[in-house]
Design a protein around this motif. Structure first.
Motif, PDB file in Angstrom:
ATOM      1  N   GLU A 155      -4.775   7.322 -19.073  1.00  0.00           N
ATOM      2  CA  GLU A 155      -5.961   8.132 -18.745  1.00  0.00           C
ATOM      3  C   GLU A 155      -7.197   7.506 -19.401  1.00  0.00           C
TER       4      GLU A 155
ATOM      5  N   PRO B 235     -13.218   7.432  -1.455  1.00  0.00           N
ATOM      6  CA  PRO B 235     -14.019   7.540  -2.677  1.00  0.00           C
ATOM      7  C   PRO B 235     -14.907   6.301  -2.875  1.00  0.00           C
TER       8      PRO B 235
ATOM      9  N   ARG C 290     -13.426  13.597  -8.851  1.00  0.00           N
ATOM     10  CA  ARG C 290     -12.221  12.740  -8.820  1.00  0.00           C
ATOM     11  C   ARG C 290     -10.951  13.586  -8.760  1.00  0.00           C
ATOM     12  N   ARG C 291     -10.948  14.629  -9.547  1.00  0.00           N
ATOM     13  CA  ARG C 291      -9.729  15.429  -9.634  1.00  0.00           C
ATOM     14  C   ARG C 291      -9.490  16.255  -8.377  1.00  0.00           C
TER      15      ARG C 291
ATOM     16  N   PHE D  59      -5.082   2.600  -1.702  1.00  0.00           N
ATOM     17  CA  PHE D  59      -3.890   1.955  -2.260  1.00  0.00           C
ATOM     18  C   PHE D  59      -3.910   0.434  -2.123  1.00  0.00           C
TER      19      PHE D  59
ATOM     20  N   ASN E 279       2.606   1.974  -3.202  1.00  0.00           N
ATOM     21  CA  ASN E 279       1.620   2.593  -4.098  1.00  0.00           C
ATOM     22  C   ASN E 279       1.425   4.078  -3.779  1.00  0.00           C
ATOM     23  N   ALA E 280       1.358   4.399  -2.491  1.00  0.00           N
ATOM     24  CA  ALA E 280       1.152   5.799  -2.090  1.00  0.00           C
ATOM     25  C   ALA E 280       2.319   6.659  -2.578  1.00  0.00           C
TER      26      ALA E 280
ATOM     27  N   LEU F 290     -18.834  10.733  -6.402  1.00  0.00           N
ATOM     28  CA  LEU F 290     -18.715  11.199  -7.788  1.00  0.00           C
ATOM     29  C   LEU F 290     -19.366  12.552  -8.043  1.00  0.00           C
TER      30      LEU F 290
ATOM     31  N   ARG G 238       0.837  -1.214   0.000  1.00  0.00           N
ATOM     32  CA  ARG G 238       0.000   0.000   0.000  1.00  0.00           C
ATOM     33  C   ARG G 238       0.865   1.254   0.000  1.00  0.00           C
TER      34      ARG G 238
ATOM     35  N   ILE H 140      -8.593   5.584  -8.564  1.00  0.00           N
ATOM     36  CA  ILE H 140      -8.703   5.385  -7.108  1.00  0.00           C
ATOM     37  C   ILE H 140      -9.429   6.553  -6.453  1.00  0.00           C
ATOM     38  N   PHE H 141      -9.757   7.562  -7.217  1.00  0.00           N
ATOM     39  CA  PHE H 141     -10.408   8.744  -6.632  1.00  0.00           C
ATOM     40  C   PHE H 141     -11.915   8.767  -6.832  1.00  0.00           C
ATOM     41  N   GLY H 142     -12.485   7.609  -7.253  1.00  0.00           N
ATOM     42  CA  GLY H 142     -13.945   7.534  -7.379  1.00  0.00           C
ATOM     43  C   GLY H 142     -14.326   6.909  -8.698  1.00  0.00           C
ATOM     44  N   ALA H 143     -15.240   5.934  -8.642  1.00  0.00           N
ATOM     45  CA  ALA H 143     -15.637   5.232  -9.875  1.00  0.00           C
ATOM     46  C   ALA H 143     -17.154   5.019  -9.862  1.00  0.00           C
TER      47      ALA H 143
ATOM     48  N   LYS I 153     -10.332   5.598 -17.370  1.00  0.00           N
ATOM     49  CA  LYS I 153     -11.672   6.134 -17.568  1.00  0.00           C
ATOM     50  C   LYS I 153     -12.629   5.025 -18.028  1.00  0.00           C
TER      51      LYS I 153
ATOM     52  N   PRO J  96      -5.027  -0.629  -7.616  1.00  0.00           N
ATOM     53  CA  PRO J  96      -4.975  -1.485  -6.423  1.00  0.00           C
ATOM     54  C   PRO J  96      -6.228  -2.377  -6.324  1.00  0.00           C
ATOM     55  N   GLY J  97      -6.004  -3.647  -6.071  1.00  0.00           N
ATOM     56  CA  GLY J  97      -7.109  -4.595  -5.976  1.00  0.00           C
ATOM     57  C   GLY J  97      -7.630  -5.043  -7.326  1.00  0.00           C
TER      58      GLY J  97
ATOM     59  N   LEU K 276       2.061   7.262  -6.199  1.00  0.00           N
ATOM     60  CA  LEU K 276       1.070   8.262  -6.561  1.00  0.00           C
ATOM     61  C   LEU K 276       1.585   9.678  -6.334  1.00  0.00           C
TER      62      LEU K 276
ATOM     63  N   ALA L 121      -7.900  13.944  -6.129  1.00  0.00           N
ATOM     64  CA  ALA L 121      -6.483  13.735  -6.479  1.00  0.00           C
ATOM     65  C   ALA L 121      -5.624  14.860  -5.916  1.00  0.00           C
TER      66      ALA L 121
ATOM     67  N   ALA M  66      -1.665  12.178 -11.208  1.00  0.00           N
ATOM     68  CA  ALA M  66      -2.733  11.818 -10.268  1.00  0.00           C
ATOM     69  C   ALA M  66      -4.051  12.442 -10.716  1.00  0.00           C
ATOM     70  N   TYR M  67      -3.972  13.684 -11.162  1.00  0.00           N
ATOM     71  CA  TYR M  67      -5.159  14.435 -11.566  1.00  0.00           C
ATOM     72  C   TYR M  67      -5.817  13.811 -12.790  1.00  0.00           C
ATOM     73  N   ARG M  68      -5.011  13.390 -13.744  1.00  0.00           N
ATOM     74  CA  ARG M  68      -5.575  12.897 -15.014  1.00  0.00           C
ATOM     75  C   ARG M  68      -5.811  11.389 -15.014  1.00  0.00           C
TER      76      ARG M  68
END
Lengths: 312, 312, 312, 312
Positions: free
Chosen positions: C299, D273, D234-235, D310, C237-238, D217, C234, C309-312, C303, C273-274, C241, D238, C253-255
């Motif tokens: 990217e 997230p 998401r961004r 992560f 990975n951090a 989201l 973990r 990892i920031f929301g799906a 998508k 991750p996962g 990122l 990030a 990270a943003y894109r």
């Protein structure tokens, strides 16, 4: 106006006063050869343009001139390649400690002046200039012996070896410049010469003798021999004034009022243009890495002799 | 030795040569009042310690002295609070542009010297010292009129207003120092005084007159009046030499060899200690923000008169 | 929710799209071995945690993994000395280019994170740890072969030799850290190992295979073998990122929204991750030195797969 | 796999553990309003995407959210001017303390990211955008009340007044940016709004409620209302991950593994997230200015809930 003070009296008085002071700064300890120097040592020699020599204290004890050698390698390099030297090194005070690498990154490998370590390495590289290190070093040593009028001047090999063994910061600086193509020769060639010329051992008497040409428009006042063009002598003095004491250069100009160059061995060469060449030595250093008592002695000397370039 | 050159001849020759040069640098454009100055203007006045005045070119046209005022506020502040001033400002060259804020962060709000903008604001704050801005400014102006021996010297209010309207960088510097408690007075008080004293308008003749005390150990050579202690005059000269031209200070020392202070209005005050006070003006600036022809004229003057402090 | 997209279809589509793009960035040219790589090459391999492999483009062409090797040396060093590693290297983004030396001066020789060059050299030094360079390098190579499940992975000696010949900046960084005692081994030992592990050549397929443990809590999902503790996976990975793309880490990270590590050879290893281990390769670089099409492909992949990892 | 832990049990356990710890960091003292906060306070509220609320400790005590407000002004500014915002502020971690001005000089007035002070001031300036400060501030406050679903949320005027009185560093940053034309509005307009939105007082319950859209989201999970586009949510996450904790952002990502934003009042908003919005508060700060126990509590929460982005 009071009558001109007698130079030998002033020098003797100052040497006596310095011997009695308790505040002596800290002797450099990063290599054993410097660490074991006697912290009580003090020497002062003044040679005026008429050839009068006034000496006080340990005026004939050799010490490691260290960065003071940068004045002479600058002279030699200017003599060899002239103003082309300024393509690889600047002439501005650095506003940073002597071994800072930050400025090099901002200015793409061009050191700010010839007296910070990076700048002196760049100057040394100009002297090496395709020759073997041994030859370049021989040239530097012979030049020192010639201007000091003393063929016995030697390099202290133990000091050079210690510097070379522990000088990782200088290796970093040199490789960093090399990455910007500022150095022409193999890094270890240039550094080898650099570490050795910093390890030259001289007494105050020898050093003051060697500096005479800077007090006399580039000419040896005894022989009339021209060491550098008058214009260049003036300009070397200017760089000594603005950059000669690392991040304490402003302080030195403010208090002493003479061009000078210090070394971490505790020596300082100072020039009273048109008047005298001065060498002082006391191994204890102040926070900026300049000789503590050396600076105080020079401040006293300038004051009593009325030699400040900023008004007398 | 050749016979001493005639000062007026040298000054006239230089003024003629400068008038014919095409390279004039760039006039400052950040405020309209400076932008509209005649780029062809050139003035030069030298006053020696015997009171001889040599003038050439536009020697009586007033221009905005800008940062040259910092020499006089430094003198005034030292007269008022003495060496306590050095608690809030250093004496080392900065190795950075005149308005850099980086150094302030590294050194916790203490500017490196009195001639970068931050340092001059700190010096101004010492003059304000609890007074109203109007009073402090009156003190500065009267001091200028007194040493220039001319009560007609004025502040150009339009310049001051423009500076105040656009001087965000200086507002940033002042607030930054305030955040470290380096300023005592309200930021807008100190900045108001600062913007106004930079907007003083003077001719070369007035400026050279005002600088006489620095060439004569702190004393007005005409009246004998002591403006500052001799020691302080020397030290102000030392700071001018090491820090007087921003990031071109080394270059100025190297080429001209005199203490000097430049302003973005194109003026330079230079001091030949023990010999003369010199004011030159040409509005076009070089890359470091110093008068392009002004520097060249001073280089020629020092050379012909043999006035370099680094050897003659 | 739309039905889960088919991984192979997505990968093939992206490979097709990338093949047709004209904007390809600039291939690195500082050594000839990298400069002569085909700028049109593009490969993409995704291996999910169920063992499904989706490949597109030049997925079996080996390329120089360069800085991607830093992920694996970090893993190896953490396995060897655990959290003691953090005494010699930080975990914060650097806010500076990958080879900056400024930060090292400010923080006394401690690199900000294991992925800038200085940090990776410090990590390599921890692996050398008293051994001969050849042994340390053998350990690293065997580790790579083991986790990539492919004993044919090799070091490209020509690349390593070129790097060693031209890597003055890295020599500077290493010596600089050595001057602060941050490195334990002789500088040339550590640098020799560093230059060689950066010269490992792998295909996207090999690289994605090697990264599986980071997508699966430290464990090889195929064999169940534990490569590192889950907590450490973990954390690696951090660091990927926050620091994996030099001064473009925030942008990545943003894109893209995945931990990733890029190399100047044009490869990127990214971890969902996962979910999956991903390797992409396209030699043209963007201004920050990261693969231009590689980032764009990732990217698109994130998508379409909903893997951010920031929301799906 | 062990069964999913009960959220309320985990939250209560953590609140109990934190209450008993002696190490609490240092409460901010630069303004009296923050200095007098109870150092023993601790609150934690978690709201998952199904609407379950788990609260522990002082979950309804309002505190000064300070820099956490920057997440919401960023959201508002992106909603107003979209990606044009990135012309005036970057998205990269800064590698410097939160109030550093050095980076601004190097990058000509463009702050590195929206969460350092300079960046948040630039974002606030985009919200002011020609309006009166009072209107802009009203917009921000109403937005907070709306997303927190609580019209009672207020600005603490005493805090705002204290910040305004002592915020010289922020005045410096704003004027510095203004000197590069990065700000459009009068500096005091923008700063007035900035100081006031940092002085918004909220409880953990209100803050966790306000953060729900980032865990879902961009949509309020209770009402289905879209606060920002999914891509933007998401961004923002990030940027929180890479830049949310000043020079401790890497450490937070390494230990907690969630996007988060801290404030000097001791609050932290963290986002899992797809899972939950989390607010924690404990006034004692660590060396980087982030809540000491807040970070520890979040580390425990992520670990027990398996929420690290992560790998779980």
């Amino acid at each position: 106006m009071s009558p001109a003070p007698d130079l030998q009296t002033v020098v003797s008085d100052i040497a006596d006063e310095m011997r009695q002071r308790r505040d002596r700064g800290q002797v450099a300890t990063y290599i054993p050869e410097l660490a074991r120097v006697d912290a009580q040592a003090f020497g002062l020699v003044v040679i005026d343009n008429d050839g009068n020599v006034a000496a006080g204290g340990d005026s004939d004890t050799p010490f490691s001139i260290q960065s003071i050698s940068k004045v002479f390698t600058l002279t030699l390099a200017l003599g060899r390649i002239g103003d082309r030297l300024w393509r690889r090194v600047g002439r501005e005070p650095s506003g940073s400690p002597f071994n800072s690498i930050v400025q090099l990154e901002r200015e793409r490998g061009i050191p700010r002046n010839p007296f910070i370590n990076a700048g002196a390495i760049a100057v040394t590289d100009a002297i090496v200039s395709g020759h073997q290190p041994r030859e370049a070093l021989g040239d530097i040593l012979r030049f020192m012996q010639f201007i000091a009028d003393d063929p016995s001047i030697m390099i202290d090999d133990a000091v050079a070896a210690s510097e070379q063994r522990t000088g990782f910061r200088n290796v970093a600086l040199a490789n960093y410049m090399k990455s910007f193509d500022v150095l022409d020769n193999p890094v270890d060639f240039t550094l080898g010469v650099y570490f050795h010329h910093c390890a030259i051992a001289m007494s105050c008497r020898q050093l003051a003798t060697a500096g005479r040409f800077l007090a006399h428009l580039g000419r040896n006042p005894a022989t009339g021999h021209l060491v550098v063009q008058p214009e260049r002598a003036r300009r070397i003095n200017a760089i000594m004034l603005t950059c000669g004491h690392y991040d304490g250069s402003g302080e030195f100009a403010y208090r002493v009022g003479l061009p000078g160059k210090s070394g971490v061995g505790g020596g300082i060469l100072a020039i009273a243009p048109g008047k005298a060449s001065i060498a002082v030595w006391s191994p204890g250093l102040d926070d900026n890495g300049n000789s503590h008592l050396g600076r105080i002695a020079l401040e006293a000397l300038t004051k009593r002799m009325g030699w400040s370039i900023f008004g007398a």
